[in-house]
Motif scaffolding. Sequence first.
Motif, PDB file in Angstrom:
ATOM      1  N   ASP A  36       0.841  -1.192   0.000  1.00 55.74           N
ATOM      2  CA  ASP A  36       0.000   0.000   0.000  1.00 55.74           C
ATOM      3  C   ASP A  36       0.885   1.254   0.000  1.00 55.74           C
ATOM      4  O   ASP A  36       2.110   1.172   0.056  1.00 55.74           O
ATOM      5  CB  ASP A  36      -0.982   0.004   1.178  1.00 55.74           C
ATOM      6  CG  ASP A  36      -0.300   0.179   2.537  1.00 55.74           C
ATOM      7  OD1 ASP A  36       0.923   0.405   2.577  1.00 55.74           O
ATOM      8  OD2 ASP A  36      -0.990   0.090   3.561  1.00 55.74           O
ATOM      9  N   ALA A  37       0.241   2.418  -0.081  1.00 57.81           N
ATOM     10  CA  ALA A  37       0.986   3.674  -0.245  1.00 57.81           C
ATOM     11  C   ALA A  37       2.027   3.885   0.851  1.00 57.81           C
ATOM     12  O   ALA A  37       3.082   4.479   0.614  1.00 57.81           O
ATOM     13  CB  ALA A  37       0.014   4.849  -0.281  1.00 57.81           C
ATOM     14  N   LEU A  38       1.755   3.392   2.050  1.00 52.62           N
ATOM     15  CA  LEU A  38       2.708   3.554   3.160  1.00 52.62           C
ATOM     16  C   LEU A  38       3.705   2.400   3.240  1.00 52.62           C
ATOM     17  O   LEU A  38       4.626   2.425   4.045  1.00 52.62           O
ATOM     18  CB  LEU A  38       1.942   3.663   4.486  1.00 52.62           C
ATOM     19  CG  LEU A  38       1.002   4.876   4.609  1.00 52.62           C
ATOM     20  CD1 LEU A  38       0.164   4.772   5.881  1.00 52.62           C
ATOM     21  CD2 LEU A  38       1.798   6.175   4.595  1.00 52.62           C
ATOM     22  N   GLY A  39       3.498   1.385   2.408  1.00 53.77           N
ATOM     23  CA  GLY A  39       4.410   0.238   2.414  1.00 53.77           C
ATOM     24  C   GLY A  39       4.238  -0.666   3.609  1.00 53.77           C
ATOM     25  O   GLY A  39       5.113  -1.465   3.932  1.00 53.77           O
ATOM     26  N   ARG A  40       3.077  -0.551   4.280  1.00 49.57           N
ATOM     27  CA  ARG A  40       2.899  -1.304   5.535  1.00 49.57           C
ATOM     28  C   ARG A  40       1.969  -2.495   5.415  1.00 49.57           C
ATOM     29  O   ARG A  40       1.908  -3.333   6.297  1.00 49.57           O
ATOM     30  CB  ARG A  40       2.356  -0.362   6.625  1.00 49.57           C
ATOM     31  CG  ARG A  40       3.408   0.642   7.061  1.00 49.57           C
ATOM     32  CD  ARG A  40       2.909   1.568   8.115  1.00 49.57           C
ATOM     33  NE  ARG A  40       3.921   2.612   8.377  1.00 49.57           N
ATOM     34  CZ  ARG A  40       3.646   3.802   8.839  1.00 49.57           C
ATOM     35  NH1 ARG A  40       2.394   4.138   9.095  1.00 49.57           N
ATOM     36  NH2 ARG A  40       4.600   4.691   9.058  1.00 49.57           N
ATOM     37  N   ARG A  41       1.171  -2.522   4.346  1.00 50.48           N
ATOM     38  CA  ARG A  41       0.211  -3.621   4.208  1.00 50.48           C
ATOM     39  C   ARG A  41       0.163  -4.093   2.753  1.00 50.48           C
ATOM     40  O   ARG A  41       0.367  -3.291   1.838  1.00 50.48           O
ATOM     41  CB  ARG A  41      -1.195  -3.161   4.610  1.00 50.48           C
ATOM     42  CG  ARG A  41      -1.381  -3.001   6.110  1.00 50.48           C
ATOM     43  CD  ARG A  41      -2.827  -2.699   6.420  1.00 50.48           C
ATOM     44  NE  ARG A  41      -3.354  -1.653   5.538  1.00 50.48           N
ATOM     45  CZ  ARG A  41      -4.623  -1.272   5.513  1.00 50.48           C
ATOM     46  NH1 ARG A  41      -5.496  -1.855   6.290  1.00 50.48           N
ATOM     47  NH2 ARG A  41      -5.026  -0.310   4.711  1.00 50.48           N
ATOM     48  N   PRO A  42      -0.150  -5.384   2.554  1.00 51.78           N
ATOM     49  CA  PRO A  42      -0.306  -5.851   1.174  1.00 51.78           C
ATOM     50  C   PRO A  42      -1.658  -5.425   0.614  1.00 51.78           C
ATOM     51  O   PRO A  42      -2.652  -5.384   1.352  1.00 51.78           O
ATOM     52  CB  PRO A  42      -0.237  -7.380   1.307  1.00 51.78           C
ATOM     53  CG  PRO A  42      -0.676  -7.660   2.714  1.00 51.78           C
ATOM     54  CD  PRO A  42      -0.304  -6.471   3.540  1.00 51.78           C
ATOM     55  N   GLN A  43      -1.684  -5.104  -0.650  1.00 54.52           N
ATOM     56  CA  GLN A  43      -2.922  -4.771  -1.347  1.00 54.52           C
ATOM     57  C   GLN A  43      -3.013  -5.711  -2.549  1.00 54.52           C
ATOM     58  O   GLN A  43      -2.201  -5.635  -3.463  1.00 54.52           O
ATOM     59  CB  GLN A  43      -2.884  -3.305  -1.786  1.00 54.52           C
ATOM     60  CG  GLN A  43      -4.162  -2.835  -2.443  1.00 54.52           C
ATOM     61  CD  GLN A  43      -4.042  -1.379  -2.908  1.00 54.52           C
ATOM     62  OE1 GLN A  43      -2.955  -0.805  -2.930  1.00 54.52           O
ATOM     63  NE2 GLN A  43      -5.159  -0.808  -3.293  1.00 54.52           N
ATOM     64  N   THR A  44      -3.977  -6.615  -2.525  1.00 55.24           N
ATOM     65  CA  THR A  44      -4.112  -7.595  -3.603  1.00 55.24           C
ATOM     66  C   THR A  44      -4.970  -6.996  -4.708  1.00 55.24           C
ATOM     67  O   THR A  44      -6.123  -6.629  -4.483  1.00 55.24           O
ATOM     68  CB  THR A  44      -4.741  -8.901  -3.067  1.00 55.24           C
ATOM     69  OG1 THR A  44      -3.935  -9.361  -1.978  1.00 55.24           O
ATOM     70  CG2 THR A  44      -4.769  -9.970  -4.138  1.00 55.24           C
ATOM     71  N   LEU A  45      -4.398  -6.893  -5.908  1.00 52.86           N
ATOM     72  CA  LEU A  45      -5.093  -6.247  -7.027  1.00 52.86           C
ATOM     73  C   LEU A  45      -6.007  -7.218  -7.754  1.00 52.86           C
ATOM     74  O   LEU A  45      -7.068  -6.820  -8.245  1.00 52.86           O
ATOM     75  CB  LEU A  45      -4.074  -5.666  -8.016  1.00 52.86           C
ATOM     76  CG  LEU A  45      -3.117  -4.606  -7.464  1.00 52.86           C
ATOM     77  CD1 LEU A  45      -2.200  -4.113  -8.556  1.00 52.86           C
ATOM     78  CD2 LEU A  45      -3.892  -3.436  -6.858  1.00 52.86           C
TER      79      LEU A  45
END
Length: 268
Positions: A36-45
């Motif tokens: 994610d934008a903060l690099g803290r969580r995965p975002q599955t597209l």
Amino acid sequence: GAVIGDFVYFVWEQSDLAQGLIVAIELRDNALVRADALGRRPQTLAANLDRVWVVSALDPPPKSGLIDRYLVAAHVNKIDVGIILNKVDLFMDEDHVDELAELLAPYRALHIPILLMSALEGDGLEELRGALVDERSVFVGHSGVGKTSLLNALIPGLDEAVTEVSEATGKGQHTTTTSTLYSLEKGGELIDSPGIRSFGLWDMPPEQLKDHFTEFIPYASQCHFHNCTHLHEPQCAVIEALDQDKIHIERYENYVRIYDDLLDEAED
């Protein structure tokens, strides 16, 4: 939670579909994941993909660093890739033909499928339709590269349907904010994803990055050090291959840049 492309078990509520409930999600074959934008969580597209098509254009200028991040993420998840260069009709003069050849050289060397398109002129559409048959694909890329125009060209009547929705909601029709899966007339499924400015690699230790630049792999076993990062070590076969023009300089520079970014993130 479920993402686009997941196979789910769904309990219907006959009187109101919106009240239906997803009760289970099947195990995924693969997924395209970013930080994610903060690099803290995965975002599955998207999940359960056969191919990621990275859509670019010469305007806005393509970012090879973004393309290479997509290629790494796809390779990690064992998903095939392809590159679509849209709006080529705008750039057929001599200067831009050279620019085009230069841009595509690193990817031609990797034997990645490359399609040159003009959605507005209809150039390359039949070739694209053929490439999408029998696969579940996702279109990814920077905003403004013409993914929506490609979809409108591929799916008859889509433009009118989107216009009706946008008039009803008052929202603009040219910016994709959610992913949508379309079944194609000639076969295959296509997922359209929102345009993004950057693609952060998720859960990628810097020392593993080299394993996903596929042109490094044949040389890596010849390096003097078994854990060579191909950055500064003596007797590095990858750097020797680079010096002999067997590895494209732009790909190598992107590798160094992405490695440094991953190092910075690991230290945060």
